[in-house]
Design a protein around this motif. Structure first.
Motif, mmCIF file in Angstrom:
data_model
loop_
_atom_site.group_PDB
_atom_site.id
_atom_site.type_symbol
_atom_site.label_atom_id
_atom_site.label_comp_id
_atom_site.label_asym_id
_atom_site.label_seq_id
_atom_site.Cartn_x
_atom_site.Cartn_y
_atom_site.Cartn_z
ATOM 1 N N ASN A 111 -12.569 16.336 -18.132
ATOM 2 C CA ASN A 111 -13.034 17.006 -18.050
ATOM 3 C C ASN A 111 -13.658 18.866 -18.204
ATOM 4 O O ASN A 111 -14.048 19.018 -18.823
ATOM 5 C CB ASN A 111 -14.132 17.572 -16.346
ATOM 6 N N THR A 112 -12.084 18.985 -18.273
ATOM 7 C CA THR A 112 -12.002 20.406 -18.733
ATOM 8 C C THR A 112 -11.143 20.472 -20.230
ATOM 9 O O THR A 112 -12.041 21.580 -20.671
ATOM 10 C CB THR A 112 -10.284 20.758 -18.557
ATOM 11 N N LEU A 156 0.919 -0.809 0.276
ATOM 12 C CA LEU A 156 -0.099 0.386 0.008
ATOM 13 C C LEU A 156 0.547 1.390 0.072
ATOM 14 O O LEU A 156 0.139 2.587 -0.495
ATOM 15 C CB LEU A 156 -1.356 0.169 1.388
ATOM 16 N N GLY A 157 1.804 0.955 -0.064
ATOM 17 C CA GLY A 157 3.456 2.543 0.973
ATOM 18 C C GLY A 157 3.792 2.810 -0.500
ATOM 19 O O GLY A 157 4.722 3.373 -0.446
ATOM 20 N N ILE A 188 -18.046 11.925 -16.933
ATOM 21 C CA ILE A 188 -19.051 11.792 -17.285
ATOM 22 C C ILE A 188 -18.821 12.750 -18.609
ATOM 23 O O ILE A 188 -18.803 13.973 -18.268
ATOM 24 C CB ILE A 188 -20.170 11.940 -16.613
ATOM 25 N N LEU A 189 -18.643 11.905 -20.134
ATOM 26 C CA LEU A 189 -18.587 13.091 -21.193
ATOM 27 C C LEU A 189 -20.420 13.042 -21.444
ATOM 28 O O LEU A 189 -21.191 12.715 -21.233
ATOM 29 C CB LEU A 189 -17.984 12.284 -22.545
ATOM 30 N N ILE A 242 -2.107 6.837 -8.959
ATOM 31 C CA ILE A 242 -3.542 7.035 -8.438
ATOM 32 C C ILE A 242 -3.305 8.625 -8.600
ATOM 33 O O ILE A 242 -4.876 9.513 -9.178
ATOM 34 C CB ILE A 242 -3.712 7.530 -6.561
ATOM 35 N N THR A 243 -2.381 9.371 -8.136
ATOM 36 C CA THR A 243 -2.175 11.421 -8.388
ATOM 37 C C THR A 243 -2.234 11.836 -10.508
ATOM 38 O O THR A 243 -3.115 12.296 -10.619
ATOM 39 C CB THR A 243 -0.820 12.084 -7.842
ATOM 40 N N VAL A 300 -13.154 19.194 -21.763
ATOM 41 C CA VAL A 300 -14.605 18.708 -22.397
ATOM 42 C C VAL A 300 -15.399 19.975 -22.863
ATOM 43 O O VAL A 300 -16.037 20.611 -23.299
ATOM 44 C CB VAL A 300 -15.967 17.173 -21.713
ATOM 45 N N ALA A 301 -14.753 21.159 -21.494
ATOM 46 C CA ALA A 301 -15.638 22.400 -21.785
ATOM 47 C C ALA A 301 -14.618 23.196 -22.606
ATOM 48 O O ALA A 301 -15.411 23.948 -22.803
ATOM 49 C CB ALA A 301 -14.960 22.860 -20.129
ATOM 50 N N GLU A 316 -6.459 10.951 -10.862
ATOM 51 C CA GLU A 316 -6.463 12.157 -10.589
ATOM 52 C C GLU A 316 -6.438 13.379 -11.825
ATOM 53 O O GLU A 316 -7.245 13.965 -11.810
ATOM 54 C CB GLU A 316 -6.457 12.474 -9.438
ATOM 55 N N THR A 351 1.775 3.360 -6.423
ATOM 56 C CA THR A 351 0.151 3.418 -6.143
ATOM 57 C C THR A 351 0.255 4.973 -5.811
ATOM 58 O O THR A 351 -0.914 5.017 -6.664
ATOM 59 C CB THR A 351 0.099 2.845 -5.073
ATOM 60 N N ILE A 352 1.157 5.638 -5.055
ATOM 61 C CA ILE A 352 0.123 6.493 -5.148
ATOM 62 C C ILE A 352 0.254 7.285 -6.630
ATOM 63 O O ILE A 352 -0.124 8.674 -6.697
ATOM 64 C CB ILE A 352 1.564 7.532 -4.386
ATOM 65 N N MET A 370 -9.589 14.971 -14.578
ATOM 66 C CA MET A 370 -9.739 16.071 -14.868
ATOM 67 C C MET A 370 -9.324 16.749 -15.636
ATOM 68 O O MET A 370 -10.514 17.873 -16.373
ATOM 69 C CB MET A 370 -8.797 17.027 -12.960
#
Lengths: 164, 134
Positions: B52-53, B32-33, B100-101, B41-42, B55-56, B45, B37-38, B49
């Motif tokens: 999503n940007t 886990l450490g 979500i698109l 995840i980053t 898409v805008a 994420e 893995t970190i 984002m």
């Protein structure tokens, strides 16, 4: 074996029963601690994520942004004819059954007192609404207004109505 | 069984239990450490984002993700972005982040262990590609 020996074995057995339970609890706590620490390291504020998601409402012509006859898009300008539930579902549609565990929004044009919500918005909001200063195109002219966006983050289940 | 033999057996049992518990704790902690893995995840994420940007954005765009992704494989679908460590067939703990698109939009393609990764939007299609060399 003497009685003392039997007592010794029995005592050890009880000790290990208790110790096994405590060790199990400690291991679970250890895993939870590590996972929690990992979550803290990688956490992204909900407000940041929603800022990126909600941009589409005011800048994408496939959502509510006004686009003129030449195809030019006017960011932060809401086409009133697009401000409908059907358009919202085209722009941002969550899973009909489990969409409550993702972001949902309610958009309100403050000056017009018009609101639209995504399909799993249940008014469970935790922080102040986002606000965009926008123009509205009503078909004839541009009018200044404010778009308020209430944010519902992931919720564990659909809230039930009190008294029902 | 005499008392000495019982004591030795119990002592061996205690030593084995201690070794097993310490082994499990170390395995969980290292698994886990791990920094990978970190990083996964980053990166997931950040890329969600970025989608999503994009898409805008009303037009086309090409955006580079400013981290070296040569240790990872990235898969983009219309529902989520998934990051694998190394070759995607060997990683049992990939990290995914959904998005979500709008209707009519698609996201697709994958990149395998490339240092420079870009998200490209053309019309209503978003793809993940190796960044073009300048």
């Amino acid at each position: 074996m003497s009685d003392n020996d039997v007592f010794e074995v029995g005592r050890k057995t009880i000790y290990w029963m208790i110790a096994s339970f405590i060790i199990g609890v400690l291991m679970i706590a250890f895993v939870i601690f590590i996972v929690g620490y990992q979550g803290k390291l990688t956490a992204v504020p909900g407000e940041l994520k929603t800022g990126f998601i909600t941009l589409r409402f005011v800048t994408n012509p496939d959502c509510f942004a006004y686009q003129d006859a030449t195809g030019r898009t006017f960011p932060y300008t809401i086409d009133l004819s697009k401000f409908t539930k059907e358009r919202m579902n085209l722009c941002y549609l969550t899973d009909p059954e489990k969409g409550y565990n993702t972001f949902n929004f309610k958009l309100t044009l403050h000056g017009r007192d018009m609101s639209l919500a995504t399909n799993n918005f249940f008014n469970v909001v935790y922080y102040s609404p986002l606000g965009y200063a926008v123009l509205i195109w009503d078909g004839e002219k541009f009018i200044r207004d404010d778009l308020l966006i209430e944010v519902q983050e992931s919720i564990s289940s659909i809230p039930t109505m009190k008294g029902s | 069984m005499n008392k000495k033999a019982a004591s030795i057996i119990l002592m061996l049992f205690e030593v084995i239990v201690v070794i097993v518990v310490v082994g499990i704790a170390l395995t969980v902690a290292t698994r886990l450490g791990k920094p990978e893995t970190i990083n996964k995840i980053t990166a997931a994420e950040d890329l969600a984002m970025m989608v999503n940007t994009l898409v805008a954005l009303p037009g086309d765009a090409l955006v580079e993700y400013p981290r070296n992704m040569s240790l990872y494989s990235l898969v983009l679908t219309s529902q989520k972005v998934t990051i694998y460590e190394g070759d995607q067939t060997k990683d049992r703990d990939p990290v995914s982040r959904p998005f979500i698109l709008p209707q009519g939009y698609t996201a697709t393609k994958f990149v395998k262990q490339k240092a420079s990764v870009c998200l490209q939007k053309e019309g209503k299609t978003i793809v993940i590609v190796e960044c073009p060399k300048p």
